[in-house]
Scaffold this motif. Structure first.
Motif, PDB file in Angstrom:
ATOM      1  N   TYR A  30      -9.427  11.653 -94.485  1.00  0.00           N
ATOM      2  CA  TYR A  30      -8.090  11.090 -94.591  1.00  0.00           C
ATOM      3  C   TYR A  30      -8.008  10.193 -95.824  1.00  0.00           C
ATOM      4  N   ASP A  31      -6.842  10.180 -96.429  1.00  0.00           N
ATOM      5  CA  ASP A  31      -6.637   9.348 -97.617  1.00  0.00           C
ATOM      6  C   ASP A  31      -6.783   7.873 -97.265  1.00  0.00           C
ATOM      7  N   CYS A  32      -7.451   7.128 -98.135  1.00  0.00           N
ATOM      8  CA  CYS A  32      -7.641   5.703 -97.905  1.00  0.00           C
ATOM      9  C   CYS A  32      -7.619   4.966 -99.234  1.00  0.00           C
ATOM     10  N   LEU A  33      -7.701   3.674 -99.181  1.00  0.00           N
ATOM     11  CA  LEU A  33      -7.678   2.835-100.374  1.00  0.00           C
ATOM     12  C   LEU A  33      -8.721   1.738-100.224  1.00  0.00           C
ATOM     13  N   ILE A  34      -9.578   1.589-101.240  1.00  0.00           N
ATOM     14  CA  ILE A  34     -10.596   0.541-101.255  1.00  0.00           C
ATOM     15  C   ILE A  34     -10.018  -0.678-101.959  1.00  0.00           C
ATOM     16  N   GLU A  35     -10.013  -1.808-101.258  1.00  0.00           N
ATOM     17  CA  GLU A  35      -9.436  -3.037-101.799  1.00  0.00           C
ATOM     18  C   GLU A  35     -10.420  -4.189-101.643  1.00  0.00           C
ATOM     19  N   PRO A  36     -10.213  -5.262-102.415  1.00  0.00           N
ATOM     20  CA  PRO A  36     -11.032  -6.461-102.189  1.00  0.00           C
ATOM     21  C   PRO A  36     -10.820  -6.991-100.781  1.00  0.00           C
ATOM     22  N   ASN A  37     -11.853  -7.599-100.239  1.00  0.00           N
ATOM     23  CA  ASN A  37     -11.744  -8.141 -98.888  1.00  0.00           C
ATOM     24  C   ASN A  37     -10.684  -9.234 -98.818  1.00  0.00           C
ATOM     25  N   GLN A  38     -10.568 -10.017 -99.882  1.00  0.00           N
ATOM     26  CA  GLN A  38      -9.512 -11.024 -99.969  1.00  0.00           C
ATOM     27  C   GLN A  38      -9.282 -11.387-101.427  1.00  0.00           C
ATOM     28  N   PRO A 199     -17.980  -8.071 -98.645  1.00  0.00           N
ATOM     29  CA  PRO A 199     -17.722  -6.636 -98.509  1.00  0.00           C
ATOM     30  C   PRO A 199     -16.340  -6.266 -99.038  1.00  0.00           C
ATOM     31  N   LEU A 200     -16.124  -4.963 -99.170  1.00  0.00           N
ATOM     32  CA  LEU A 200     -14.809  -4.448 -99.531  1.00  0.00           C
ATOM     33  C   LEU A 200     -14.034  -4.083 -98.267  1.00  0.00           C
ATOM     34  N   ARG A 201     -12.738  -3.931 -98.438  1.00  0.00           N
ATOM     35  CA  ARG A 201     -11.870  -3.572 -97.315  1.00  0.00           C
ATOM     36  C   ARG A 201     -11.290  -2.183 -97.590  1.00  0.00           C
ATOM     37  N   VAL A 202     -11.344  -1.330 -96.599  1.00  0.00           N
ATOM     38  CA  VAL A 202     -10.811   0.030 -96.724  1.00  0.00           C
ATOM     39  C   VAL A 202      -9.642   0.163 -95.749  1.00  0.00           C
ATOM     40  N   GLU A 203      -8.489   0.517 -96.285  1.00  0.00           N
ATOM     41  CA  GLU A 203      -7.285   0.687 -95.465  1.00  0.00           C
ATOM     42  C   GLU A 203      -6.948   2.172 -95.373  1.00  0.00           C
ATOM     43  N   VAL A 204      -6.654   2.642 -94.167  1.00  0.00           N
ATOM     44  CA  VAL A 204      -6.305   4.042 -93.947  1.00  0.00           C
ATOM     45  C   VAL A 204      -5.208   4.119 -92.894  1.00  0.00           C
ATOM     46  N   GLU A 262     -21.521  -2.064-106.956  1.00  0.00           N
ATOM     47  CA  GLU A 262     -21.414  -0.757-107.608  1.00  0.00           C
ATOM     48  C   GLU A 262     -20.130  -0.031-107.259  1.00  0.00           C
ATOM     49  N   ILE A 263     -19.449  -0.470-106.212  1.00  0.00           N
ATOM     50  CA  ILE A 263     -18.198   0.178-105.819  1.00  0.00           C
ATOM     51  C   ILE A 263     -17.042  -0.663-106.339  1.00  0.00           C
ATOM     52  N   PRO A 264     -16.216  -0.135-107.213  1.00  0.00           N
ATOM     53  CA  PRO A 264     -15.077  -0.916-107.700  1.00  0.00           C
ATOM     54  C   PRO A 264     -13.962  -0.972-106.662  1.00  0.00           C
ATOM     55  N   ALA A 265     -13.195  -2.034-106.703  1.00  0.00           N
ATOM     56  CA  ALA A 265     -12.046  -2.164-105.791  1.00  0.00           C
ATOM     57  C   ALA A 265     -10.797  -1.628-106.459  1.00  0.00           C
ATOM     58  N   GLY A 266      -9.842  -1.226-105.619  1.00  0.00           N
ATOM     59  CA  GLY A 266      -8.576  -0.726-106.128  1.00  0.00           C
ATOM     60  C   GLY A 266      -8.564   0.769-106.384  1.00  0.00           C
ATOM     61  N   VAL A 267      -9.508   1.522-105.834  1.00  0.00           N
ATOM     62  CA  VAL A 267      -9.557   2.976-106.052  1.00  0.00           C
ATOM     63  C   VAL A 267      -9.220   3.691-104.744  1.00  0.00           C
ATOM     64  N   ARG A 268      -8.688   4.896-104.902  1.00  0.00           N
ATOM     65  CA  ARG A 268      -8.395   5.707-103.736  1.00  0.00           C
ATOM     66  C   ARG A 268      -9.671   6.386-103.244  1.00  0.00           C
ATOM     67  N   CYS A 269      -9.636   6.830-101.993  1.00  0.00           N
ATOM     68  CA  CYS A 269     -10.828   7.417-101.419  1.00  0.00           C
ATOM     69  C   CYS A 269     -10.448   8.342-100.273  1.00  0.00           C
ATOM     70  N   LYS A 270     -11.476   8.967 -99.722  1.00  0.00           N
ATOM     71  CA  LYS A 270     -11.344   9.765 -98.509  1.00  0.00           C
ATOM     72  C   LYS A 270     -12.274   9.176 -97.463  1.00  0.00           C
ATOM     73  N   VAL A 271     -11.823   9.142 -96.230  1.00  0.00           N
ATOM     74  CA  VAL A 271     -12.638   8.616 -95.148  1.00  0.00           C
ATOM     75  C   VAL A 271     -12.803   9.707 -94.099  1.00  0.00           C
ATOM     76  N   ARG A 272     -14.031   9.863 -93.674  1.00  0.00           N
ATOM     77  CA  ARG A 272     -14.351  10.820 -92.616  1.00  0.00           C
ATOM     78  C   ARG A 272     -15.075  10.073 -91.525  1.00  0.00           C
ATOM     79  N   PHE A 273     -14.534  10.145 -90.306  1.00  0.00           N
ATOM     80  CA  PHE A 273     -15.096   9.393 -89.184  1.00  0.00           C
ATOM     81  C   PHE A 273     -16.275  10.148 -88.594  1.00  0.00           C
ATOM     82  N   LEU A 274     -17.388   9.464 -88.464  1.00  0.00           N
ATOM     83  CA  LEU A 274     -18.609  10.098 -88.000  1.00  0.00           C
ATOM     84  C   LEU A 274     -18.649  10.144 -86.481  1.00  0.00           C
TER      85      LEU A 274
END
Length: 274
Positions: A30-38, A199-204, A262-274
């Motif tokens: 699913y489409d997601c977004l990686i953002e700074p935690n705060q 940590p980073l925050r991922v919103e989906v 190593e992971i930049p914030a503000g990039v789009r991503c995909k999330v797959r639930f394990l």
């Protein structure tokens, strides 16, 4: 051969699979977004002149690092005076000597009054002098204690002149410079802006059909968009309890560890639930 005749020759399972709509979101994630935690803004706690700014835009800082130094020359002079008063015993020694002298004087006058060498009025006057001397001694003790309290207050004020990073992260913007006057209050311009990257925050946003299947504590796999490569494991932290009736969806927040940055914030991503 007609299409109807062809369908009669196919197994029922094959027909059902052909009628089922494709689900690329579930298969690929699913489409997601990686953002700074705060994100926060570093502001001055008081109206003060900016003395030094020790970081630049893009600087990586750790929690507790000093970012900005505000001018505190007035407070330093006041602190020096308060510490001197708190450490000085001169006033206390003078008041104690006066109290001792008045006490001895009153004792001698009391003996003389018992022998009828002086009047009662003379004895009462020496007693009044003793009470005044004792009050002055108590006042000297209080003044020294208050000077110590004032020194601690000024020391706390001086510590506020050094603005420190509340968490480890990245300085995302620098809005003021040394020599400018920093103002306090929400309407004032901040000095710096910071983002927490570990940590980073991922919103989906997920369809409501997954409600009940996604629970806090579960693991998920995060794949950032190209040109970034790699996969990282995150953990579900928040599952919204209020649905969006217009889109038939609900939000989920995940926590993505990023200790090495190593992971930049503000990039789009995909999330797959394990």
């Amino acid at each position: 051969m007609r299409l109807a005749s062809l369908l009669l020759l196919l197994p029922a399972a094959a027909i059902a699979q052909a009628a089922k709509p494709a689900g690329p979101a579930a298969a690929n994630g699913y489409d997601c977004l990686i953002e700074p935690n705060q994100r926060i803004e570093i502001r001055s706690p008081t109206n003060a002149l900016i003395d030094k700014i020790l970081v630049e835009r893009g600087s990586a800082v750790k929690a507790g690092d000093t970012l900005v130094l505000l001018d505190g020359s007035v407070e330093r002079e006041a602190l020096s005076g308060a510490q001197q008063r708190a450490d000085s015993e001169a006033e206390l020694r003078v008041a104690r000597a006066r109290a001792d002298y008045a006490r001895e004087k009153f004792r001698r006058r009391e003996d003389l009054r018992e022998q009828n060498y002086i009047s009662t009025q003379d004895r009462d006057e020496s007693q009044a002098e003793l009470r005044v001397a004792e009050a002055e001694l108590a006042l000297a003790v209080d003044n020294r204690r208050l000077a110590g309290i004032e020194a601690r207050r000024l020391d706390a004020v001086l510590k506020q002149r050094a603005l420190k990073a509340p968490f480890s992260g990245i300085v995302t913007d620098r809005l003021q410079h040394p020599g400018e006057l920093a103002f306090t209050g929400e309407g004032s311009r901040p000095i710096l802006k910071m983002a927490q990257t570990n940590p980073l925050r991922v919103e989906v946003v997920l369809p409501v059909s997954l409600l009940g299947q996604i629970k806090a504590g579960r693991a998920a796999e995060i794949t950032p968009e190209a040109p970034l490569q790699g996969r990282w494991q995150a953990q579900i932290k928040v599952v919204d309890r209020v649905m969006d009736s217009a889109s038939g969806s609900f939000g989920v927040r995940l926590e993505l560890p990023n200790p090495n940055g190593e992971i930049p914030a503000g990039v789009r991503c995909k999330v797959r639930f394990l």
